[in-house]
Write an enzyme that holds these catalytic residues in place. Structure first.
Site, mmCIF file in Angstrom:
data_model
loop_
_atom_site.group_PDB
_atom_site.id
_atom_site.type_symbol
_atom_site.label_atom_id
_atom_site.label_comp_id
_atom_site.label_asym_id
_atom_site.label_seq_id
_atom_site.Cartn_x
_atom_site.Cartn_y
_atom_site.Cartn_z
ATOM 1 N N ASN A 1 0.816 -1.214 0.000
ATOM 2 C CA ASN A 1 0.000 0.000 0.000
ATOM 3 C C ASN A 1 0.852 1.268 0.000
ATOM 4 O O ASN A 1 0.391 2.322 -0.445
ATOM 5 C CB ASN A 1 -0.934 0.008 1.213
ATOM 6 C CG ASN A 1 -2.045 -1.022 1.092
ATOM 7 O OD1 ASN A 1 -2.379 -1.447 -0.010
ATOM 8 N ND2 ASN A 1 -2.598 -1.432 2.212
ATOM 9 N N ASP B 1 1.228 1.244 -9.665
ATOM 10 C CA ASP B 1 -0.092 0.641 -9.517
ATOM 11 C C ASP B 1 -0.079 -0.818 -9.965
ATOM 12 O O ASP B 1 -0.838 -1.645 -9.449
ATOM 13 C CB ASP B 1 -1.107 1.435 -10.340
ATOM 14 C CG ASP B 1 -2.527 0.938 -10.156
ATOM 15 O OD1 ASP B 1 -2.966 0.816 -9.006
ATOM 16 O OD2 ASP B 1 -3.206 0.683 -11.166
ATOM 17 N N ASP C 1 2.087 -3.137 -7.131
ATOM 18 C CA ASP C 1 1.687 -3.263 -5.730
ATOM 19 C C ASP C 1 1.140 -4.666 -5.437
ATOM 20 O O ASP C 1 1.376 -5.229 -4.363
ATOM 21 C CB ASP C 1 0.697 -2.175 -5.317
ATOM 22 C CG ASP C 1 -0.545 -2.128 -6.209
ATOM 23 O OD1 ASP C 1 -0.684 -3.000 -7.098
ATOM 24 O OD2 ASP C 1 -1.370 -1.215 -6.021
ATOM 25 N N ARG D 1 2.127 -10.139 -3.004
ATOM 26 C CA ARG D 1 2.392 -11.576 -3.027
ATOM 27 C C ARG D 1 3.786 -11.891 -2.491
ATOM 28 O O ARG D 1 3.993 -12.935 -1.859
ATOM 29 C CB ARG D 1 2.222 -12.117 -4.450
ATOM 30 C CG ARG D 1 0.759 -12.138 -4.912
ATOM 31 C CD ARG D 1 0.591 -12.793 -6.252
ATOM 32 N NE ARG D 1 1.069 -11.944 -7.339
ATOM 33 C CZ ARG D 1 0.347 -10.994 -7.921
ATOM 34 N NH1 ARG D 1 -0.879 -10.747 -7.493
ATOM 35 N NH2 ARG D 1 0.844 -10.276 -8.913
ATOM 36 N N ASP E 1 -6.049 0.054 -3.626
ATOM 37 C CA ASP E 1 -5.670 0.226 -5.026
ATOM 38 C C ASP E 1 -6.757 0.953 -5.804
ATOM 39 O O ASP E 1 -6.498 1.933 -6.514
ATOM 40 C CB ASP E 1 -5.385 -1.147 -5.641
ATOM 41 C CG ASP E 1 -4.894 -1.053 -7.078
ATOM 42 O OD1 ASP E 1 -5.748 -0.915 -7.979
ATOM 43 O OD2 ASP E 1 -3.673 -1.112 -7.311
ATOM 44 N N HIS E 2 -7.996 0.487 -5.679
ATOM 45 C CA HIS E 2 -9.090 1.093 -6.438
ATOM 46 C C HIS E 2 -9.423 2.490 -5.931
ATOM 47 O O HIS E 2 -9.856 3.356 -6.710
ATOM 48 C CB HIS E 2 -10.326 0.200 -6.389
ATOM 49 C CG HIS E 2 -10.235 -0.998 -7.284
ATOM 50 N ND1 HIS E 2 -10.528 -0.949 -8.622
ATOM 51 C CD2 HIS E 2 -9.859 -2.278 -7.036
ATOM 52 C CE1 HIS E 2 -10.354 -2.144 -9.168
ATOM 53 N NE2 HIS E 2 -9.940 -2.964 -8.228
ATOM 54 N N ASP F 1 -6.967 4.684 -7.592
ATOM 55 C CA ASP F 1 -7.316 4.780 -9.012
ATOM 56 C C ASP F 1 -8.468 5.752 -9.232
ATOM 57 O O ASP F 1 -8.480 6.526 -10.206
ATOM 58 C CB ASP F 1 -7.705 3.401 -9.558
ATOM 59 C CG ASP F 1 -6.504 2.481 -9.723
ATOM 60 O OD1 ASP F 1 -5.368 2.987 -9.748
ATOM 61 O OD2 ASP F 1 -6.704 1.254 -9.817
#
Length: 422
Positions: free
Chosen positions: A48, A101, A104, A109, A122-123, A126
């Protein structure tokens, strides 16, 4: 008020990210670069933080526009804008945003931090970037304060809403052969670079004249010789129509496979066109034709207020997806747009002057009030949702940590052997 009801928290543990990427450019060019680039980041950096760094870059780009043109005085064919080199920084910044973006999730992972919080974070970034890039791209295209800029906001937010709606009903994100997050962003990067070389007036050239196709009689007699920037807006509209069709096809297939209704999901698209009509009604101020929002310094704050409202709307849509809650048809942020639209149209609706926006000064003040409310509301949403998710899952937001069974914070990094397999 909590945004996640207690009975819906259990859905967070069942969430699994799913995505389909059909982009040739992404799979064969960019993804190998992203896979290498993520290895440059230490595993103690939370995913993040990478996402937030990308947002900070584009916000810096927006701040640079505010510095060089604080009241957005430049209109199409109008005042001199910022120095041309600034557009190069916007292009580089947007490319870095796309890169950060994209990695990330890979970093998540690597560190064992993948999950619903990353999806929300993330969204959310965005959604904010969407409006920022509309303002910057419209400025670079020399569209200025105009209905074309408003139209580009509509098309861009519509694509984002459509993608979120599609993910909710299919359970996964689809990136087509030509998608906004990949090819769309690179197209805007190219626009910034061209503007850096030739200046914003480059886009005012007639497209047939520029391409020398006006000398081809068959084309010149059938195709209007529009400005390049206007042609780009029309292309964006055609692209939106294509995305609407392909998104519904994906939803139709997914719903039919699961035995669910295939027409009902279309009803959940209605809130967005309704919100667009409300914003159009608000902008189309009948009593202030020469001093309306579009022709005032309040135009960019108006777009930003809408962008923050939109981020709140799609944020709740994403939250409903990751917690398996009903699709949210109503959002409290619509109230402010309704008030603005009704008040601006009081002469038509009730035959009397607006109660609030009865002069240009009050109109601007009201827009800034809506912007402030939208900012506070969205900030509150972000804080509460992050708090709910981190507390329930026992994870941190900006550090690579998890709580063990005894409630002690420990590193979430996978064993070194696992890191070597990534």
């Amino acid at each position: 008020m909590a945004y996640i009801p207690s009975h819906a928290l259990a859905g967070l543990r069942n969430y699994r990210y799913k995505g389909v990427d059909k982009s040739i450019l992404s799979n064969y060019v960019l993804n190998p670069f992203w896979t290498w680039f993520v290895t440059l980041w230490p595993t103690w950096v939370a995913p993040n933080v990478i996402t937030l760094s990308g947002l900070a870059i584009v916000l810096f780009n927006f701040a640079s526009l505010s510095y060089y043109d604080p009241t957005y005085l430049t209109e199409k064919g109008g005042a001199t804008g910022p120095p041309n080199w600034l557009y190069f920084t916007w292009g580089i910044g947007l490319f870095m945003y796309q890169t950060l973006d994209a990695i990330d999730g890979k970093q998540a992972r690597r560190t064992g931090m993948q999950g619903p919080l990353g999806e929300m974070f993330d969204h959310g970034c965005d959604a904010l970037n969407t409006t920022v890039e509309v303002v910057l791209a419209a400025y670079a295209l020399n569209l200025g304060r105009s209905w074309w800029t408003f139209g580009s906001q509509v098309a861009t937010l519509a694509n984002f809403y459509l993608t979120t709606w599609e993910e909710y009903h299919t359970g996964q994100i689809y990136l087509s052969v030509f998608s906004g997050p990949v090819e769309g962003i690179l197209m805007i990067v190219t626009i910034f670079m061209i503007t850096g070389f030739y200046g914003p007036s480059f886009w005012d050239q007639k497209i047939l004249t520029f391409t020398r196709l006006e000398n081809v009689e068959w084309i010149a007699s059938r195709v209007p010789n529009l400005a390049i920037n206007t042609s780009f807006m029309i292309f964006a509209g055609v692209g939106l129509g294509f995305n609407i069709v392909t998104s519904y096809i994906n939803v139709f297939i997914a719903r039919r496979a699961s035995g669910g209704p295939v027409v009902k999901p279309l009803l959940y698209l209605l809130p967005f066109p309704v919100s667009v009509l409300l914003h159009v009604a608000w902008l189309n101020h009948p009593t202030l034709r020469n001093s309306d929002i579009i022709n005032s310094p309040a135009f960019v704050p108006f777009l930003c207020a809408w962008g923050l409202q939109f981020a709140h709307v799609v944020g709740q849509m994403i939250l409903a997806h990751i917690t398996s809650q009903p699709f949210p048809l109503w959002d409290s942020m619509y109230i402010w747009t309704i008030v603005g639209a009704i008040d601006a149209n009081m002469p038509i609706l009730f035959g009397r002057p607006p109660l609030i926006q009865h002069n240009p000064e009050n109109t601007e003040k009201f827009v800034f009030v809506v912007l402030a409310v939208a900012f506070v509301t969205y900030a509150r949403f972000v804080v509460l949702v992050i708090s709910d998710i981190t507390n329930y899952l026992g994870i941190a937001c900006l550090t690579v940590r998890k709580k063990d069974a005894r409630g002690v914070w420990r590193s979430a990094l996978p064993p070194k052997s696992s890191e070597k397999r990534v």
